[in-house]
Design a protein around this motif. Structure first.
Motif, PDB file in Angstrom:
ATOM      1  N   GLY A 130      26.111  -4.905   0.231  1.00  0.00           N
ATOM      2  CA  GLY A 130      25.433  -6.137  -0.140  1.00  0.00           C
ATOM      3  C   GLY A 130      26.093  -7.315   0.529  1.00  0.00           C
ATOM      4  O   GLY A 130      27.160  -7.205   1.144  1.00  0.00           O
ATOM      5  N   SER A 131      25.480  -8.473   0.393  1.00  0.00           N
ATOM      6  CA  SER A 131      25.965  -9.669   1.075  1.00  0.00           C
ATOM      7  C   SER A 131      27.331 -10.109   0.588  1.00  0.00           C
ATOM      8  O   SER A 131      28.047 -10.826   1.291  1.00  0.00           O
ATOM      9  N   MET A 132      27.715  -9.703  -0.622  1.00  0.00           N
ATOM     10  CA  MET A 132      28.982 -10.140  -1.211  1.00  0.00           C
ATOM     11  C   MET A 132      30.097  -9.126  -1.051  1.00  0.00           C
ATOM     12  O   MET A 132      31.261  -9.453  -1.183  1.00  0.00           O
ATOM     13  N   GLY A 133      29.755  -7.874  -0.802  1.00  0.00           N
ATOM     14  CA  GLY A 133      30.753  -6.839  -0.636  1.00  0.00           C
ATOM     15  C   GLY A 133      31.326  -6.363  -1.952  1.00  0.00           C
ATOM     16  O   GLY A 133      30.867  -6.731  -3.034  1.00  0.00           O
ATOM     17  N   ALA A 134      32.352  -5.537  -1.850  1.00  0.00           N
ATOM     18  CA  ALA A 134      32.998  -4.985  -3.041  1.00  0.00           C
ATOM     19  C   ALA A 134      33.632  -6.104  -3.869  1.00  0.00           C
ATOM     20  O   ALA A 134      34.072  -7.118  -3.338  1.00  0.00           O
ATOM     21  N   ASN A 135      33.691  -5.881  -5.179  1.00  0.00           N
ATOM     22  CA  ASN A 135      34.201  -6.890  -6.104  1.00  0.00           C
ATOM     23  C   ASN A 135      35.416  -6.349  -6.844  1.00  0.00           C
ATOM     24  O   ASN A 135      35.350  -5.310  -7.486  1.00  0.00           O
ATOM     25  N   PHE A 136      36.549  -7.049  -6.712  1.00  0.00           N
ATOM     26  CA  PHE A 136      37.741  -6.692  -7.468  1.00  0.00           C
ATOM     27  C   PHE A 136      38.181  -7.909  -8.276  1.00  0.00           C
ATOM     28  O   PHE A 136      38.683  -8.886  -7.731  1.00  0.00           O
ATOM     29  N   LEU A 137      37.900  -7.853  -9.577  1.00  0.00           N
ATOM     30  CA  LEU A 137      38.257  -8.942 -10.494  1.00  0.00           C
ATOM     31  C   LEU A 137      37.720 -10.285 -10.011  1.00  0.00           C
ATOM     32  O   LEU A 137      38.418 -11.309 -10.036  1.00  0.00           O
ATOM     33  N   GLY A 138      36.465 -10.281  -9.575  1.00  0.00           N
ATOM     34  CA  GLY A 138      35.827 -11.517  -9.146  1.00  0.00           C
ATOM     35  C   GLY A 138      36.153 -11.933  -7.725  1.00  0.00           C
ATOM     36  O   GLY A 138      35.639 -12.939  -7.241  1.00  0.00           O
ATOM     37  N   ASN A 139      36.989 -11.153  -7.044  1.00  0.00           N
ATOM     38  CA  ASN A 139      37.353 -11.447  -5.660  1.00  0.00           C
ATOM     39  C   ASN A 139      36.471 -10.584  -4.752  1.00  0.00           C
ATOM     40  O   ASN A 139      36.730  -9.404  -4.555  1.00  0.00           O
ATOM     41  N   TYR A 140      35.419 -11.184  -4.226  1.00  0.00           N
ATOM     42  CA  TYR A 140      34.465 -10.428  -3.420  1.00  0.00           C
ATOM     43  C   TYR A 140      34.974 -10.297  -1.984  1.00  0.00           C
ATOM     44  O   TYR A 140      35.450 -11.264  -1.386  1.00  0.00           O
ATOM     45  N   LEU A 141      34.857  -9.088  -1.439  1.00  0.00           N
ATOM     46  CA  LEU A 141      35.395  -8.803  -0.111  1.00  0.00           C
ATOM     47  C   LEU A 141      34.800  -9.726   0.945  1.00  0.00           C
ATOM     48  O   LEU A 141      35.512 -10.206   1.828  1.00  0.00           O
ATOM     49  N   TYR A 142      33.474  -9.967   0.861  1.00  0.00           N
ATOM     50  CA  TYR A 142      32.821 -10.728   1.921  1.00  0.00           C
ATOM     51  C   TYR A 142      32.699 -12.214   1.601  1.00  0.00           C
ATOM     52  O   TYR A 142      31.805 -12.891   2.118  1.00  0.00           O
ATOM     53  N   SER A 143      33.588 -12.747   0.782  1.00  0.00           N
ATOM     54  CA  SER A 143      33.632 -14.195   0.608  1.00  0.00           C
ATOM     55  C   SER A 143      34.002 -14.837   1.943  1.00  0.00           C
ATOM     56  O   SER A 143      35.007 -14.473   2.567  1.00  0.00           O
ATOM     57  N   GLY A 144      33.218 -15.796   2.373  1.00  0.00           N
ATOM     58  CA  GLY A 144      33.472 -16.444   3.660  1.00  0.00           C
ATOM     59  C   GLY A 144      34.430 -17.616   3.594  1.00  0.00           C
ATOM     60  O   GLY A 144      34.644 -18.292   4.603  1.00  0.00           O
ATOM     61  N   GLN A 145      35.055 -17.842   2.427  1.00  0.00           N
ATOM     62  CA  GLN A 145      35.840 -19.069   2.237  1.00  0.00           C
ATOM     63  C   GLN A 145      37.024 -19.176   3.202  1.00  0.00           C
ATOM     64  O   GLN A 145      37.227 -20.228   3.810  1.00  0.00           O
ATOM     65  N   GLU A 146      37.826 -18.123   3.334  1.00  0.00           N
ATOM     66  CA  GLU A 146      39.028 -18.225   4.168  1.00  0.00           C
ATOM     67  C   GLU A 146      38.678 -18.398   5.646  1.00  0.00           C
ATOM     68  O   GLU A 146      39.293 -19.207   6.349  1.00  0.00           O
ATOM     69  N   ILE A 147      37.685 -17.657   6.144  1.00  0.00           N
ATOM     70  CA  ILE A 147      37.280 -17.804   7.550  1.00  0.00           C
ATOM     71  C   ILE A 147      36.740 -19.203   7.793  1.00  0.00           C
ATOM     72  O   ILE A 147      37.102 -19.870   8.775  1.00  0.00           O
ATOM     73  N   ALA A 148      35.870 -19.679   6.904  1.00  0.00           N
ATOM     74  CA  ALA A 148      35.263 -20.997   7.075  1.00  0.00           C
ATOM     75  C   ALA A 148      36.323 -22.087   7.043  1.00  0.00           C
ATOM     76  O   ALA A 148      36.323 -23.005   7.881  1.00  0.00           O
TER      77      ALA A 148
END
Length: 552
Positions: A130-148
């Motif tokens: 999915g667009s968000m990726g795997a979820n570990f305690l609310g930390n989604y793998l595909y969050s774009g925050q750090e790259i952005a």
């Protein structure tokens, strides 16, 4: 103390009052509002989750534009992933209403404008994700925050149909397949049309992805339907030429699905499938993963793209001229095949190991001559008494070469040749940061390199967002990847922009230079002709061995 408290209060008031934000954004479907988060002093980010780029897709139909909405769409939460099997294939999850995307927009002293854009295509064997990726305690793998944030780019992630609903094909025009690829294409086109409103540059879009997402990136480069929509492409551990990427006999699998859902397999099959319950269709698309050396997993991955005469007017290897003006960066993890060979031959993760009989299945069409040639090639460095570790590593190398490395190298060759008549640039890499679990727990022995998908955590900046789970060296390699990736997105040159530890040379078919990426990089990490002996075997030696004719 009172004065200090007042000063602090005034500071936070001014900081809050001057928060940099896009506010409400106008899109072709209507007004959209995201969440504005504070990352530091005069340092903010707008995050939009769940913006529809397409209507609820019709069963086995191309996506259509979303009809739009009234009022302001509050894009605060991820929307469901597309209907798919769970990982153990015992049930389904997700929804048919799944064509949504997410956007991360960084701001510093003022609202961003004209930023480069990176559009992510997730992997998952065309079966899961999915667009968000795997979820570990609310930390989604595909969050774009750090790259952005670190790369000063806009990041977009998107959903697309997978499994039978995304890729089932009858092998003819009645059910041509590739619906998931059309979803990706619709999302890329939506970004091209709308991203300026979010502060992005529609003339500087990079698509990037991993595994099936990397093959999808390659597919989107090659189809004539994307001309002018994006400028660069970045593939991690996958290409259109991988043996699992294209299903050359889709009719067989379609008939298996039809029989499971009580549909005929004659000319009424497609009409019946379109009327069948979507959950039943999804459950009917389970794959056989009871693999063995005689029936390797890579041969059981039958869900993929099809040559439909529309999205693909020809075989992918014959379409690289369509990418002559696209910058292309692609590479592989040094032990990408471990995930697959560990299922085919579990003994590689235990104490004992037989000779690499996996070669027999991968060279079956060439019979004994193919097997002997392959064994001679891969055992040439063993010496007279190879250790169990040496044999195990060789099995992983076989799986890595066949499943990922060799086809990726061929894609790089084809792209580099195509750019002779275009403006595109080509870059190659090998990711070698050792697996963090190596030697600590099964199935990760002490000699493990970078397994399949190991690169994702670093590329998405998890050592920064979850620092307690990583060592400083992991933050180093994460910083290097984000710098190279975003420099490439900005300029087409991974060396220009943020500081990088090693200059990354262009790839061409003569020098075939590549960059080795890990936490200990220095000038010695530029190589040439990656595993050329083995690429030559699979692409030149084995094809010239006569086919074996089997009695029927």
């Amino acid at each position: 103390m009172v004065v200090l408290g007042l000063l602090v209060a005034v500071f936070f008031f001014l900081e809050t009052a001057s928060a940099v934000s896009l506010g409400t954004v106008y899109t072709e479907g209507g007004l959209v509002e995201g969440k504005n988060i504070r990352l530091g002093y005069r340092h903010h980010m707008d995050v939009f989750k769940g913006i529809p780029f397409g209507d609820i897709p019709g069963r086995f139909e191309k996506p259509q534009r979303h009809p739009g909405w009234d009022g302001i769409l509050r894009a605060f939460e991820y929307m469901p992933r597309c209907l798919q099997l769970n990982l153990i294939m015992t049930d389904t999850r997700g929804s048919e209403d799944c064509l949504y995307l997410n956007i991360w927009v960084p701001h510093h002293r003022s609202v961003s404008t004209n930023l480069p854009v990176m559009v992510w295509l997730f992997g998952g064997a065309f079966m899961w994700g999915g667009s968000m990726g795997a979820n570990f305690l609310g930390n989604y793998l595909y969050s774009g925050q750090e790259i952005a944030d670190r790369g000063d780019v806009i990041v977009v992630t998107l959903g697309y149909r997978v499994g039978t609903l995304g890729f089932l094909s009858s092998g003819d025009s009645s059910l041509p397949g590739n619906y998931g690829l059309w979803d990706q294409q619709a999302a890329i086109a939506w970004v091209n049309r709308n991203i300026r409103s979010f502060g992005g540059d529609p003339d500087n879009i990079t698509i990037f992805g991993e595994s099936a997402g990397a093959a999808s990136v390659n597919f989107q480069m090659l189809t004539p339907h994307n001309k002018g929509l994006f400028r660069r492409a970045l593939s991690q551990s996958g290409s259109a030429l991988c043996p699992w990427a294209v299903n050359e006999n889709p009719r067989r699998f379609a008939e298996e699905v039809a029989l499971k859902v009580n549909c005929p397999i004659d000319d009424k099959m497609t009409a019946c499938l379109k009327m069948t319950d979507p959950v039943a269709l999804t459950m009917a698309g389970t794959l056989s993963i009871s693999s063995s050396p005689d029936s390797p997993l890579v041969h059981n991955l039958v869900i993929g793209a099809t040559i439909d005469g529309d999205f693909f007017p020809d075989e992918p290897s014959k379409l690289f001229h369509n990418a002559a003006d696209i910058d292309y960066l692609s590479g592989v993890n040094d032990m990408d095949g471990h995930l697959f060979t560990g299922l085919d031959m579990p003994s590689i993760n235990s104490h004992l190991m037989n000779t690499p009989v996996l070669l027999r299945a991968l060279t079956k069409e060439k019979g004994l001559a193919g097997m002997e040639s392959a064994f001679s090639t891969y055992s040439s460095t063993w010496g007279t008494k190879p250790s169990q570790e040496t044999i195990k590593k060789t099995v992983v190398e076989i799986g890595t070469d066949f499943t990922f490395l060799v086809p990726i190298q061929m894609s790089l060759y084809l792209h580099s040749n195509a750019t002779i008549s275009g403006t595109g640039r080509t870059y190659s890499y090998l990711f070698t940061e050792p697996n963090r679990m190596g030697g600590l727990t099964l199935p990760y022995p002490s000699w493990m390199g970078a397994d399949h998908a190991d690169d994702l955590q670093y590329m998405f900046g998890k050592p920064f967002s979850s620092p307690l789970g990583y060592w400083p060296r992991h933050r180093d390699v994460s910083g290097y990847m984000i710098a190279y990736w975003t420099n490439f997105a900005k300029t087409g040159d991974p060396n220009k922009g943020l500081d990088v530890p090693v200059t990354w040379p262009l790839f061409d078919t003569h020098s075939q230079q590549y960059l080795e990426i890990n936490s200990k990089m220095n000038r010695g990490f530029v190589g040439q002709k990656l595993r050329q002996r083995y690429v030559h075997f699979w692409e030149s030696v084995l094809p010239n061995i006569p086919l074996v004719k089997y009695d029927r």
